[in-house]
Design an enzyme around this catalytic site. Structure first.
Site, short mmCIF file in Angstrom:
data_model
loop_
_atom_site.label_atom_id
_atom_site.label_comp_id
_atom_site.label_asym_id
_atom_site.label_seq_id
_atom_site.Cartn_x
_atom_site.Cartn_y
_atom_site.Cartn_z
N ASP A 13 9.77 -4.02 -2.06
CA ASP A 13 10.41 -3.82 -3.37
C ASP A 13 11.85 -4.32 -3.42
O ASP A 13 12.67 -3.78 -4.15
CB ASP A 13 10.38 -2.32 -3.78
CG ASP A 13 9.00 -1.73 -3.67
OD1 ASP A 13 8.05 -2.39 -4.07
OD2 ASP A 13 8.88 -0.58 -3.18
N LYS A 16 11.73 -9.47 -4.58
CA LYS A 16 11.26 -10.82 -4.20
C LYS A 16 10.66 -11.55 -5.39
O LYS A 16 10.75 -12.75 -5.50
CB LYS A 16 10.16 -10.73 -3.12
CG LYS A 16 10.62 -10.15 -1.82
CD LYS A 16 9.46 -10.06 -0.84
CE LYS A 16 8.42 -9.02 -1.21
NZ LYS A 16 8.81 -7.62 -1.08
N GLY A 40 3.43 -5.26 -5.59
CA GLY A 40 3.70 -5.34 -7.02
C GLY A 40 4.98 -6.09 -7.26
O GLY A 40 6.05 -5.61 -6.92
N HIS A 41 4.85 -7.29 -7.77
CA HIS A 41 6.03 -8.07 -8.12
C HIS A 41 6.24 -7.95 -9.63
O HIS A 41 5.35 -8.27 -10.40
CB HIS A 41 5.82 -9.54 -7.82
CG HIS A 41 5.87 -9.86 -6.36
ND1 HIS A 41 6.43 -9.04 -5.42
CD2 HIS A 41 5.45 -10.96 -5.69
CE1 HIS A 41 6.34 -9.60 -4.24
NE2 HIS A 41 5.74 -10.76 -4.36
N GLN A 223 5.14 -6.62 0.50
CA GLN A 223 5.75 -5.49 1.23
C GLN A 223 7.07 -5.95 1.86
O GLN A 223 7.77 -6.72 1.24
CB GLN A 223 4.78 -4.91 2.27
CG GLN A 223 3.61 -4.14 1.67
CD GLN A 223 2.45 -5.02 1.24
OE1 GLN A 223 2.03 -5.90 1.96
NE2 GLN A 223 1.94 -4.78 0.06
N GLY A 301 4.00 3.74 -9.58
CA GLY A 301 4.91 4.49 -10.43
C GLY A 301 5.66 5.59 -9.67
O GLY A 301 6.44 6.33 -10.25
N ARG A 304 11.02 5.91 -5.97
CA ARG A 304 11.38 5.39 -4.64
C ARG A 304 12.49 6.24 -4.03
O ARG A 304 13.36 6.73 -4.75
CB ARG A 304 11.84 3.94 -4.74
CG ARG A 304 10.74 3.01 -5.21
CD ARG A 304 11.23 1.57 -5.29
NE ARG A 304 10.19 0.73 -5.85
CZ ARG A 304 10.37 -0.25 -6.74
NH1 ARG A 304 11.59 -0.54 -7.15
NH2 ARG A 304 9.36 -0.96 -7.19
P1 IMP Z 1 -0.76 0.71 2.03
O1 IMP Z 1 -0.20 -0.68 2.07
O2 IMP Z 1 -1.32 1.08 0.69
O3 IMP Z 1 -1.69 0.98 3.17
O4 IMP Z 1 0.48 1.72 2.23
C1 IMP Z 1 1.19 1.82 3.46
C2 IMP Z 1 2.67 2.02 3.22
O5 IMP Z 1 3.22 0.82 2.67
C3 IMP Z 1 3.00 3.12 2.23
O6 IMP Z 1 4.22 3.73 2.61
C4 IMP Z 1 3.21 2.37 0.93
O7 IMP Z 1 4.07 3.06 0.03
C5 IMP Z 1 3.88 1.11 1.44
N1 IMP Z 1 3.68 -0.05 0.57
C6 IMP Z 1 2.57 -0.79 0.40
N2 IMP Z 1 2.77 -1.78 -0.46
C7 IMP Z 1 4.05 -1.72 -0.83
C8 IMP Z 1 4.88 -2.52 -1.67
O8 IMP Z 1 4.48 -3.54 -2.26
N3 IMP Z 1 6.18 -2.12 -1.78
C9 IMP Z 1 6.67 -1.05 -1.12
N4 IMP Z 1 5.94 -0.27 -0.32
C10 IMP Z 1 4.64 -0.61 -0.17
#
Ligand code: IMP
Length: 433
Positions: A13, A16, A40-41, A223, A301, A304
């Site tokens: 987040d 990017k 999520g971009h 991520q 949603g 953070r």
């Molecule tokens: P998963 O990717 O759904 O398995 O989640 C694993 C961890 O990565 C959790 O703490 C999520 O909140 C975090 N996470 C996954 N995708 C994102 C993202 O795009 N941005 C921020 N955190 C993410």
């Protein structure tokens, strides 16, 4: 002809989406190499807001978009996204290529995730609940189903029957209410297959051919480095190789064809989900950042967690990724702070170090050492040149660059494309050409 990787230097987040969108004009192809629709971009094009989860945002600029083999693909989520973009007049089928080697995510992956997140003897990771981890589990266990398998109906049915049986057994063993209609899901996926078929190809071949003809590729990480399966705060990580190395395996492009790596970091720090976060501010200041920065997950949603810029963390992610340059985003969010702490080291048993520990216990036990300064109070919002920034903001940026040991080549001062500072004569501007 530079091919560049751009990725998050913190826990995701970092903003990017905007940076990739900004740079995509200069590239021919934008490629995703890992993750799934957990990412999520958020990208603004004029007044229109787009949240892209699977499709590389270059598509918004009419660029070729590639979903690489390292991505896990939920075809339902993909088609939903395609439809939303289609309604906004964006031609997705004409521009999107999907790897025949990407793994397919099924509804039962979400079921497995529920099982593992709810188990009393396991710490919940706080995932996005999209089934991402269990899909990667099947991939690594060599029983996953890939896009190419989905397109081969006979073969798909046999693979699906076997994988579905595993999940039914698992649900029974863990006494989980399994409401999935496996036959209905299979039929639905066979329909999805026909809709994505025209876009499926060997994307590694496509990318390598493109490189040969001098096209430029932007690799877009999802991520962030601290969520990387190897280098992140394990086990509070995602299940893929989010760091720069993942671009080569996840896209099928050799390291010798990559010319630069750009890290994106906020001017502060955030994290969603569980896990250690040394510079988290659980008090009023953290709340102010959340409000000013609208820090709520683009996909889930969720609010953070917010905190301060962490120099040791950035030094660590710079080392892991080999950043040539940093993009600092959301500088304007700090405009109203009389004092901005920056973490410059970790105190561990009375000793100050910049080493990021490997275990959660050690990470939670460390004490961040802060340097607090007034820096600036005044508006940086919408600034388009370094010279027009308040002196304190310049000092703040120079300080971060010096401490991390990587130049800052670009600064984002608002969500719009033009609310950006490009540093002339930087490695960044050279790389993006
Ligand atoms: P998963 O990717 O759904 O398995 O989640 C694993 C961890 O990565 C959790 O703490 C999520 O909140 C975090 N996470 C996954 N995708 C994102 C993202 O795009 N941005 C921020 N955190 C993410």
């Amino acid at each position: 002809m530079n091919n560049i990787i751009i990725l998050g230097a913190q826990w995701g987040d970092e903003g990017k989406g905007k940076v990739v969108d900004l740079l995509s004009d200069r590239f021919d192809i934008v490629t995703r190499y890992q993750g799934g629709h957990n990412a999520g971009h958020t990208v603004f094009v004029g007044p229109k807001k787009f949240v892209l989860k699977l499709i590389p945002s270059g598509i918004l600029r009419g660029k070729r978009a590639v979903i690489g083999n390292g991505v896990v693909l939920d075809p339902g989520a993909l088609l939903e996204e395609m439809e939303a973009l289609g309604r906004a007049g964006i031609d997705v089928p004409g521009h999107l290529a999907i790897s025949n080697r990407a793994h397919i995510l099924f509804p039962f992956h979400r079921l497995v995730e529920k099982v593992s997140e709810a188990r009393a003897d396991r710490v919940a990771i706080g995932t996005t609940s999209r089934g991402i981890g269990p899909c990667y589990e099947d991939k690594i266990a060599r029983r996953g189903i890939r896009v190419a398998d989905l397109l081969d109906t006979e073969n798909f049915r046999a693979l699906y029957a076997s994988l579905a049986q595993d999940k039914k057994t698992l649900a029974r063993a863990f006494q989980i209410a399994d409401t999935i209609d496996y036959e209905k899901a299979r039929a639905e996926y066979e329909q999805f297959a026909e809709r994505i078929r025209p876009m499926v190809c060997d994307t590694s071949r496509l990318l390598n051919e493109a490189i040969k003809t001098g096209q430029r590729i932007l690799f877009e990480g999802a991520q962030g480095t601290m969520l990387d399966i190897d280098h992140g705060t394990y086990p509070f990580v995602t299940s893929s190789s989010a760091a720069a190395g993942g671009a080569c395996t996840g896209a099928g492009v050799p390291p010798t064809k990559i010319h630069g790596v750009i890290g994106v970091s906020k001017a502060y720090c955030t994290r969603v989900g569980g896990g250690p976060f040394p510079t988290e501010d659980g008090g009023a200041a953290g709340e102010r950042i959340r409000k000013a920065g609208n820090e709520f997950g683009a996909v889930t949603g969720r609010p953070r967690r917010c905190g301060w810029f962490d120099v040791p963390l950035l030094r660590y992610t710079s080392a892991v990724n080999g950043f040539d340059s940093l993009v600092i985003t959301k500088l304007d969010v700090l405009d109203d702070f009389a004092e901005i702490p920056v973490c410059t080291g970790y105190r561990v048993q009375g000793r100050v170090t910049d080493e990021v520990p490997a275990t959660i216990g050690q990470m939670e036990a460390l004490d961040p050492v802060y340097e607090k300064a007034p820096w600036w109070k005044g508006s940086t919002r919408g600034a388009t040149s370094y010279d027009s920034l308040p002196d304190g903001a310049k000092r703040y940026l120079d300080y971060l660059a010096a401490k991390v040991g990587v130049e800052i080549g670009c600064i984002s001062t608002g969500p719009e494309r033009n609310e950006t500072i490009l540093m002339p004569d930087s490695r960044f501007t050279k790389l993006i050409g």
